[in-house]
Design an enzyme around this catalytic site. Structure first.
Site, short mmCIF file in Angstrom:
data_model
loop_
_atom_site.label_atom_id
_atom_site.label_comp_id
_atom_site.label_asym_id
_atom_site.label_seq_id
_atom_site.Cartn_x
_atom_site.Cartn_y
_atom_site.Cartn_z
N ASP A 11 57.09 -2.29 -3.96
CA ASP A 11 56.15 -1.32 -3.40
C ASP A 11 56.81 0.05 -3.24
OD1 ASP A 11 53.61 -0.88 -2.54
OD2 ASP A 11 53.72 -2.18 -0.79
N ASP A 12 56.26 1.07 -3.88
CA ASP A 12 56.69 2.46 -3.65
C ASP A 12 58.13 2.76 -4.06
OD1 ASP A 12 54.24 2.25 -2.36
OD2 ASP A 12 54.79 3.52 -0.69
N CYS A 50 48.70 2.21 -4.10
CA CYS A 50 48.93 0.77 -4.30
C CYS A 50 47.80 0.02 -5.00
CB CYS A 50 49.19 0.10 -2.95
SG CYS A 50 50.55 0.88 -2.05
N HIS A 104 47.05 -5.97 -4.15
CA HIS A 104 46.93 -5.34 -2.85
C HIS A 104 45.96 -6.20 -2.03
CE1 HIS A 104 47.46 -1.87 -0.19
NE2 HIS A 104 46.25 -2.19 0.23
N ASP A 300 54.90 -0.37 -8.22
CA ASP A 300 53.51 0.06 -8.42
C ASP A 300 53.38 1.57 -8.62
OD1 ASP A 300 54.08 0.55 -5.72
OD2 ASP A 300 52.27 -0.43 -4.96
N HIS A 301 54.33 2.34 -8.13
CA HIS A 301 54.39 3.80 -8.34
C HIS A 301 55.63 4.30 -7.62
CE1 HIS A 301 52.93 3.67 -4.29
NE2 HIS A 301 51.88 2.99 -4.69
#
Length: 514
Positions: A11-12, A50, A104, A300-301
């Site tokens: 995540d992130d 997300c 998510h 995810d990014h």
């Protein structure tokens, strides 16, 4: 008989990793994975938030096809009954397992992480996940707060653990069950950190003395940044420690010393994540599965760390859209092991100095929407067909072509074998382009600019990234029928990679747009 798949999604996580050339971070286990993998240095998410990003890469469809730009709809009901990557593996005889944050959670995955369509058994969520946003961070005054910067003593935490530690334990347990039962598996493991709050075991701070931490190279809002492009980092403003700083909305900068603390804690959280990944891969070795399991590692990014005066995700800049992406494929990216040889011994970030280089590195610009077809091809399954222009009615297809053709170093060959131009994305992709997009409610930063609900979206920023430039147009968008009017351009951005790698000098208005 087919390979197993271990799919690790973080995540992130932006590519602040040793294997991506970051000099400060300590990430020996992920670097060790990279040293046996093909690493893509130019991989991008399709939307830097997300739920939309995850639904996009898990279905192989772009956000305009999933129609998810926020958190509040389930694609099977709202757009089309699209098959997902894990569903496709399940239908092809795999046991599919989800641990941690893969889909998510919430309405965007039907409150079930898309079980039973995508998974063979109900997805696992760590029991301590529910404390993520509680007041568990001890302030200087000894009281507890819900801070952004949150190093903790794990023994004082509820149940004496943290979510990602629990996810690693469960994933290891499942690996061993699969080994015992000799079942072919697709195991997805979703790690929470470095998502906010930056809550991690406090000993990881020791790896990053504050005096070694700099500010972002460009901690100011660029003079020619269109106001619609700016994300006002509303989510971090709601944390107790940031709230106490009373920073003006939307552009007021955070104090320098606090900026350095956020950067320090982000790095510390990445090293904590690296330990989890190291333990997981070490267990794959222990179970004797490294020779028969494809490992994918991605996020995810990304996440801005003060660049352009911005924090968090929610933008089209590289810092928000670029992700790490690597594939370990036994016998392809790494030579086969002799019996009992270890490929992923656990490395302690506190003692290990990483000097490992990636097995192969591709500078091709690729997209996460290609994951579905790529993994299908690597596992020897039939590659889902390319989607037609409108594919709401098509259950199984992909808008991202497989990138396996980039795996061998002789990339020039792949260039010559252009696979026909029946499909627009595929054509663009031969020139190696990544598309991302981000919605906004207005031309200027609002409280809901980072996460506008569908009904409030008025402008969509469509962005394309090539090896040479990033080009973005912010155009009028109509949420009632999901249409964009490219004749009505509110603002534009153009950054040249070679002369402006940090994307600080927008030259959109210097060029003619005839």
């Amino acid at each position: 008989d087919g390979m197993n798949v271990l799919f690790i999604v973080v995540d992130d996580l932006r590519p602040v990793l040793g294997c991506y050339g970051d000099k400060l971070v300590k990430s020996p286990n992920i670097d060790q994975l990279a040293s046996q993998s093909i690493v893509f240095s130019n991989a991008y998410a399709q939307q830097a938030v997300c739920a939309p990003s995850r639904v996009s890469f898990l279905t192989g469809r772009r956000p305009d096809t999933t129609r998810l730009y926020d958190f509040y709809s389930y694609w099977r009901v709202h757009a089309g009954n699209y098959s997902t990557m894990p569903q496709y593996f399940k239908e092809n005889g795999y046991v599919t397992l989800s641990v941690g944050k893969v889909f998510h959670p919430g309405v965007s995955s039907n409150y079930t992480d898309d079980y039973p369509y995508s998974w063979s058994i109900p997805p696992f969520h760590p029991s301590t996940e529910k404390y993520e946003n509680d007041k568990t961070c001890r302030g200087k005054d000894g009281k507890l707060y819900a801070n952004l910067v949150c190093p903790v003593d794990v023994t004082e935490m509820p149940s004496g653990t943290l979510p990602d530690i629990q996810s690693t334990e469960e994933a290891i347990r499942l690996l061993n069950v699969m080994k015992t039962n000799k079942q072919k598996f697709f195991l997805a493991v979703g790690y929470h950190k470095p998502h906010i709050p930056l809550r991690y075991p406090q000993e990881f701070l020791k790896l990053y003395p504050l005096e070694n931490i700099t500010l972002a190279p460009d901690p100011w809002v660029p003079e020619k940044l269109p106001s619609v492009a700016y994300n006002p980092w509303t989510d971090i403003r709601q944390r107790d420690d940031v709230k106490a700083l009373n920073v003006s909305f939307p552009y007021g900068p955070l104090p320098n010393d606090f900026q350095r603390q956020i950067r320090q804690s982000y790095y510390a959280a990445v090293s904590y994540l690296d330990v989890q990944v190291g333990l997981l891969l070490n267990a794959l070795d222990d179970a004797g599965l490294s020779n028969s399991t494809i490992v994918v590692f991605t996020a995810d990014h990304g996440w801005s760390l003060g660049e352009h005066g911005e924090w968090a995700k929610y933008s089209n800049f590289d810092v928000a859209t670029r992700v790490p992406l690597m594939f370990y494929v036994p016998g392809m990216t790494a030579s086969s092991l002799s019996q009992g040889e270890r490929i992923f011994p656990y490395l302690d970030p506190f003692s290990h100095v990483s000097g490992l280089v990636p097995q192969g590195q591709s500078k091709k610009v690729v997209e996460l929407v290609s994951l579905f077809s790529t993994l299908a091809e690597l596992a020897g399954l039939q590659v889902p067909p390319a989607c037609p222009e409108t594919s709401f009615h098509v259950a199984l297809c992909s808008e991202g072509p497989s990138i396996v053709r980039y795996f061998n170093a002789s990339e020039e060959k792949a260039e010559e074998e252009k696979d026909g131009c029946d499909d627009t994305y595929r054509c663009f992709n031969e020139e190696s382009v990544a598309f991302s997009q981000y919605p906004r409610p207005a031309d200027t930063p609002q409280w809901n600019s980072d996460k506008p609900k569908l009904k409030d979206i008025r402008i969509m920023g469509y962005s394309m990234r090539t090896v040479d430039y990033r080009y973005t147009v912010w155009v009028q968008f109509y949420p009632n029928n999901f249409s964009a009017n490219f004749e009505d351009v509110h603002a534009g951005e153009l950054y040249m990679v070679e002369t402006d790698p940090n994307q600080d000098y927008n030259i959109y208005n210097n060029i003619s747009h005839g």
